[in-house]
Design a protein around this motif. Structure first.
Motif, PDB file in Angstrom:
ATOM      1  N   ILE A   1       0.858  -1.194   0.000  1.00  0.00           N
ATOM      2  CA  ILE A   1       0.000   0.000   0.000  1.00  0.00           C
ATOM      3  C   ILE A   1       0.896   1.246   0.000  1.00  0.00           C
ATOM      4  N   SER A   2       0.471   2.289  -0.701  1.00  0.00           N
ATOM      5  CA  SER A   2       1.264   3.519  -0.760  1.00  0.00           C
ATOM      6  C   SER A   2       1.356   4.176   0.616  1.00  0.00           C
ATOM      7  N   PRO A   3       2.577   4.581   1.040  1.00  0.00           N
ATOM      8  CA  PRO A   3       2.765   5.228   2.344  1.00  0.00           C
ATOM      9  C   PRO A   3       1.869   6.454   2.553  1.00  0.00           C
ATOM     10  N   LEU A   4       1.606   7.202   1.498  1.00  0.00           N
ATOM     11  CA  LEU A   4       0.755   8.390   1.633  1.00  0.00           C
ATOM     12  C   LEU A   4      -0.639   7.994   2.123  1.00  0.00           C
ATOM     13  N   TYR A   5      -1.214   6.974   1.494  1.00  0.00           N
ATOM     14  CA  TYR A   5      -2.560   6.533   1.899  1.00  0.00           C
ATOM     15  C   TYR A   5      -2.564   6.014   3.330  1.00  0.00           C
ATOM     16  N   ILE A   6      -1.478   5.322   3.696  1.00  0.00           N
ATOM     17  CA  ILE A   6      -1.377   4.807   5.067  1.00  0.00           C
ATOM     18  C   ILE A   6      -1.362   5.981   6.048  1.00  0.00           C
ATOM     19  N   GLY A   7      -0.559   6.999   5.736  1.00  0.00           N
ATOM     20  CA  GLY A   7      -0.478   8.184   6.594  1.00  0.00           C
ATOM     21  C   GLY A   7      -1.827   8.862   6.764  1.00  0.00           C
TER      22      GLY A   7
END
Length: 441
Positions: free
Chosen positions: A178-184
């Protein structure tokens, strides 16, 4: 700059100061945490379902869960592995050593927080902790110290979520792509949802999640230890032996001196159980108890559970898997340790990333809540705290996509400053703790 200062503070100064205050309190309270260990467990673990008695906002166990939500973090999973990979197996001994000392420090600060707490006339919430025990215990002339602690902790807790969500983003993007941005963004939104309801919703959340995540981690660790049972005696022998001799280089392990083992064991220990930082008293002071020592006992339980139980699980998994000297470190080493029993690295990685997500997320939420209490002690209410929460949540996004190294060192710097201030005050108020303990007995 800050990184260098953080390294200095977290080197010998904090370790010597913590050890000094802990030994002093231990002797002054006549080895209370050891002589009455059975009583402490009976009064805490034995009373998990107790509603509490006396004035307060939440029951004693909920307060302890909320404090544990903060202390059970990435340090328990990755931090312990870093300590072993850098300081050798002997670091585990020194981690236990500082926890045994930390028991009394956490006991003292929680007891003082309840002794000097105040009821907020507007919200009806009880507040206690460093700013209050300085104000009501030491008086006006110490207000400057209270300001330093409050401002630095407020800043530290604001960037705290960045450090934790960085760990979440790395582990989830590694395991699930999963993209780190979405996780953040997800971490930030979920934090906001828990924080909006204040102490009640936060403590209910912690009460539901913390026992559940801790029990799963312990249970799976025990399974790994059963699989690797034959290696357990040798692992313990190495931990005790290397603590006093250092460890020779082997495989990917560079070797370590006794000093290096001490440095890493103590630093990771304090970092994990937060004894002496003054954070946990901010939430323990809301507990419904009729005597300060009663909640102080939960402080002992908290350090014991965090370091002697949960950190030891990580240490045993890493040691018994035989991979501690392969050159792996941190979460990767812990993952590899679990993988030996799961039979596949992918399964180990999924397990560790889910655990890190739970452990780190609860830490994010409680850290920001602690920061809000700092604002409250400065007389900033309502909207100010909401703005602070929003900034804290935003830092989770920055952390997910940002550089962990810089964030860690700034966090270390703020945190280290708080430890120094808090230990000085606990030492100055040690007479009050003694009076309270004698009264409780």
């Amino acid at each position: 700059g800050m990184m260098a200062i953080a390294d200095v503070i977290w080197g010998w100064p904090i370790l010597i100061l913590t050890s000094f205050v802990a030994v002093y309190m231990t002797v002054r309270l006549r080895f209370f945490q050891f002589r009455h260990f059975g009583l402490i467990m009976k009064e805490t673990f034995g009373k998990i379902f107790d509603k509490g008695s006396g004035e307060g906002n939440i029951n004693p166990f909920k307060a302890a869960c909320t404090a544990l939500a903060s202390t059970l973090g990435v340090g328990n999973i990755a931090g312990v592995s870093v300590a072993i990979a850098t300081g050798g197996p002997g670091a585990v001994f020194w981690m236990w050593f500082i926890a045994m000392l930390g028991l009394i420090v956490k006991f003292s600060e929680v007891t003082l927080a309840v002794a000097y707490r105040e009821k907020d006339p507007d919200t009806g919430e009880w507040h206690g902790g460093f700013p209050w025990f300085v104000k009501n215990g030491l008086g006006k002339k110490w207000k400057w110290l209270s300001l330093i602690w409050t401002v630095t902790l407020g800043l530290g807790m604001m960037v705290g979520p960045a450090v934790q969500s960085n760990a979440i983003a790395q582990s989830l993007s590694g395991s699930f792509g999963i993209s780190p941005l979405y996780i953040g963004i997800a971490v930030a939104v979920l934090m906001g949802l828990v924080l909006v309801g204040g102490l009640k919703s936060l403590s209910n959340f912690a009460n539901a999640v913390v026992p559940f995540m801790a029990i799963i981690y312990i249970a799976v660790s025990v399974v790994v230890m059963i699989v690797n049972a034959s290696a357990i005696p040798a692992a313990f022998a190495m931990i005790f032996h290397d603590a006093f001799t250092g460890t020779a280089a082997s495989g990917g392990f560079l070797g370590s001196s006794v000093m290096l083992g001490i440095r890493w064991g103590l630093a990771r220990g304090i970092f994990s159980n937060e004894a002496g930082t003054g954070t946990a008293p901010l939430v323990h002071s809301s507990a419904a108890v009729n005597h300060p020592v009663k909640q102080g006992l939960w402080g002992v339980f908290e350090v014991f559970f965090d370091t002697i139980v949960v950190c030891t699980m990580t240490a045993m998994v890493v040691m018994t898997s035989g991979l501690w000297n392969t050159g792996l470190s941190g979460a990767a080493l812990t993952t590899a340790g679990f993988s030996t029993a799961f039979g596949s690295v992918a399964a180990g990685a999924v397990f560790i990333s889910v655990i890190i997500t739970f452990f780190a997320f609860t830490t994010c939420v409680v850290n920001v809540y602690y920061g809000g209490i700092c604002l409250n002690s400065l007389g900033l209410e309502g909207a100010w705290i909401k703005i602070y929460y929003a900034i804290g949540c935003a830092w989770a996004i920055v952390g997910a996509i940002g550089a962990a190294k810089t964030l860690w060192s700034s966090f270390d710097f703020f945190y280290g400053t708080c430890v120094v201030c808090n230990l000085i005050v606990v030492f100055l108020l040690s007479g009050k703790v003694k009076i309270l303990v004698d009264d409780y007995k």
